[in-house]
Design an enzyme around this catalytic site. Structure first.
Site, PDB file in Angstrom:
ATOM      1  N   ASN A 155       0.794  -1.227   0.000  1.00  0.00           N
ATOM      2  CA  ASN A 155       0.000   0.000   0.000  1.00  0.00           C
ATOM      3  C   ASN A 155       0.830   1.284   0.000  1.00  0.00           C
ATOM      4  O   ASN A 155       0.380   2.314  -0.494  1.00  0.00           O
ATOM      5  CB  ASN A 155      -0.990   0.000   1.173  1.00  0.00           C
ATOM      6  N   GLU A 250       4.502  -3.831  12.381  1.00  0.00           N
ATOM      7  CA  GLU A 250       3.561  -2.726  12.193  1.00  0.00           C
ATOM      8  C   GLU A 250       2.382  -3.319  11.444  1.00  0.00           C
ATOM      9  O   GLU A 250       2.455  -3.577  10.250  1.00  0.00           O
ATOM     10  CB  GLU A 250       4.232  -1.597  11.418  1.00  0.00           C
ATOM     11  N   CYS A 284      -3.350   1.383   6.946  1.00  0.00           N
ATOM     12  CA  CYS A 284      -3.720   0.806   8.243  1.00  0.00           C
ATOM     13  C   CYS A 284      -4.226   1.853   9.224  1.00  0.00           C
ATOM     14  O   CYS A 284      -4.834   1.496  10.232  1.00  0.00           O
ATOM     15  CB  CYS A 284      -2.543   0.024   8.832  1.00  0.00           C
TER      16      CYS A 284
END
Length: 477
Positions: A155, A250, A284
């Site tokens: 992403n 993460e 996210c």
């Protein structure tokens, strides 16, 4: 742009042997635009062996030289900014508005890593606080962990590589990079740039592959730290299989933003529209759950709807587009199914939600139940849900009722409300008068619960990617 090639780079060589290959597909047009050549298990074994052999050589490079090389990489990336922005848009379907910003952030991340390479400082600790240490003192030094395995997502395919390679190299580590298969051409181009900047050929190994390649790298004892950005399920598998090595994870989130009754509605709606749908919601920390006080529910909802419907959905390579498409058709179909599920469970679809190939028009849902996937899971798509509340503590409780805890936003003009929410929200970061989707690359970034372990940001990642060595002078024994 010519046909793309994604190649592994191992032991100073680019590998295009036909161990297996996959088409690179433009997710917006559906056209084949290149080929990914996959690394074999033997290639991965060689990458591990070379990284293990090279780690002392890389650790011996002076801090000044590491800083200089990272600075040179930042300069080269600035010179090639438009090329990389178009490459990300082509391979991922992310609009140029976003990819140009991503390249700018990547340049900053490299420059910040270069600065931090010169700040690997320790301390002196007196021994005379103990009766046994009257003539002793200790000195501490930061030393590299050795081999850093960097596994990156699709992403933000350039900046998140920079967030791993930058600190890892600044700290003096050898690096193995395994990028997301969906954006392996971006990774290939960036490794070529690093080599052009002067990175030693054995400082970095690039492995093109999928889950099996990642598993082989994670489980091998020659990797000393795994830095992974991706989904919670993948992070859990890595944590369970990594063994006795450091992990820096993460992971995902389902970002909550609270809009209190005294908030600036225009500001809150504008930022929720912008940050809920950038990169088709594939972030996210993307705004997903918007808790809105009932006093302003009607006004906020209408304002948000107006802002969202002004967003331009179109060709990612057009400078006019605000939203391109998702990473592939399968991802878009999943999000479409989740929207339909929420409607069946009682949510009202106020706007958007129509799918065309890998594209979905920005969707606004009103009051889906908390059991709906769009509320309790990570959507990772262009969907926001408006959830009314009456009391602030009710909104905080609902925001906290999640397996995730990455970032949250709070809109209010009362300092006591802001401070109370900041204290009580169970997240790694709280943004006041901003949404969950705000990050500066030098800040400590990461979450709690299923949102991860450790913090990113060059200074903070370097803390994770080094060990503290103590030297005692003299012991007096």
């Amino acid at each position: 742009m010519s046909e793309l090639k994604a190649l592994s780079y191992i032991n100073g060589e680019w590998l295009d042997a036909n161990h297996g290959k996959e088409d690179i597909i433009n997710p917006y047009s559906g056209e084949m635009i290149g080929t990914s050549y996959l690394a074999s298990s033997e290639d991965i074994e060689q990458a591990l062996s070379i990284a293990q052999q090279a780690k002392k050589q890389i650790a011996a490079i002076s801090a000044l030289e590491r800083s200089t090389l990272l600075t040179k990489a930042a300069v080269l990336l600035e010179e090639q900014k438009e090329h990389f922005a178009k490459l990300i848009s082509l391979e991922l379907g992310k609009p140029l508005k976003n990819t140009r910003d991503e390249v700018s952030r990547s340049i900053e991340t490299l420059a910040q890593s270069a600065e931090e390479a010169n700040r690997l400082i320790g301390e002196t600790i007196p021994g005379n606080v103990s009766s046994r240490g009257q003539r002793a003192m200790a000195m501490t030094f930061k030393v590299p962990v050795g081999v850093v395995l960097a596994i990156t997502p699709f992403n933000a395919p350039l900046n998140l590589i920079c967030h791993k390679i930058g600190p890892a190299f600044a700290a003096g580590n050898a690096i193995i990079l395994k990028p997301a298969p969906q954006t392996s051409a971006v990774a290939t181009a960036f490794v070529k740039l690093l080599l052009e900047a002067g990175f030693p050929e054995k400082s970095l190994q690039l492995v093109i592959g999928g889950v099996d390649a990642g598993r082989q790298l994670v489980m091998d004892e020659r990797t000393n730290l795994v830095s992974f950005t991706g989904g919670a399920v993948g992070g859990e598998h890595i944590s369970n299989s990594a063994g006795l090595k450091k992990v820096l994870l993460e992971l995902g989130g389902n970002g909550a933003t609270i809009v209190h009754h005294d908030a600036d509605i225009e500001q809150a709606a504008s930022l929720c529209a912008k940050t809920g749908f950038s990169n088709s919601g594939q972030s996210c920390i993307s705004v997903q759950r918007i808790y809105v006080h009932k006093q302003i529910l009607s006004t906020f909802t209408e304002t948000l709807k107006q802002k969202v419907e002004q967003l331009v959905v179109g060709d990612p390579l057009s400078s006019e587009s605000d939203i391109g498409c998702m990473v592939d058709v399968q991802a878009a179909k999943r999000v479409e199914t989740w929207i339909q599920e929420a409607e069946k469970m009682g949510a009202e679809l106020l706007s958007g939600g129509q799918r065309n190939g890998a594209s979905i028009t920005p969707a606004i849902l009103l009051n889906p139940p908390k059991q709906a996937k769009v509320v309790c899971e990570e959507v990772f798509g262009p969907v926001v849900s408006i959830l009314p509340y009456e009391e602030l503590d009710e909104a905080i409780k609902e925001a906290n009722d999640s397996r995730y805890g990455l970032q949250a936003g709070v809109f209010t003009n009362q300092l006591d409300v802001a401070l109370h929410a900041a204290k009580e929200l169970e997240t790694g970061g709280v943004v006041i008068n901003g949404t969950s989707n705000f990050r500066l690359d030098h800040w400590p970034y990461g979450g709690i619960k299923r949102s991860g372990i450790g913090r990113e940001g060059p200074r903070f990642a370097i803390e994770e990617m080094t060990e503290t060595k103590m030297v005692v002078l003299p012991s007096g024994l």
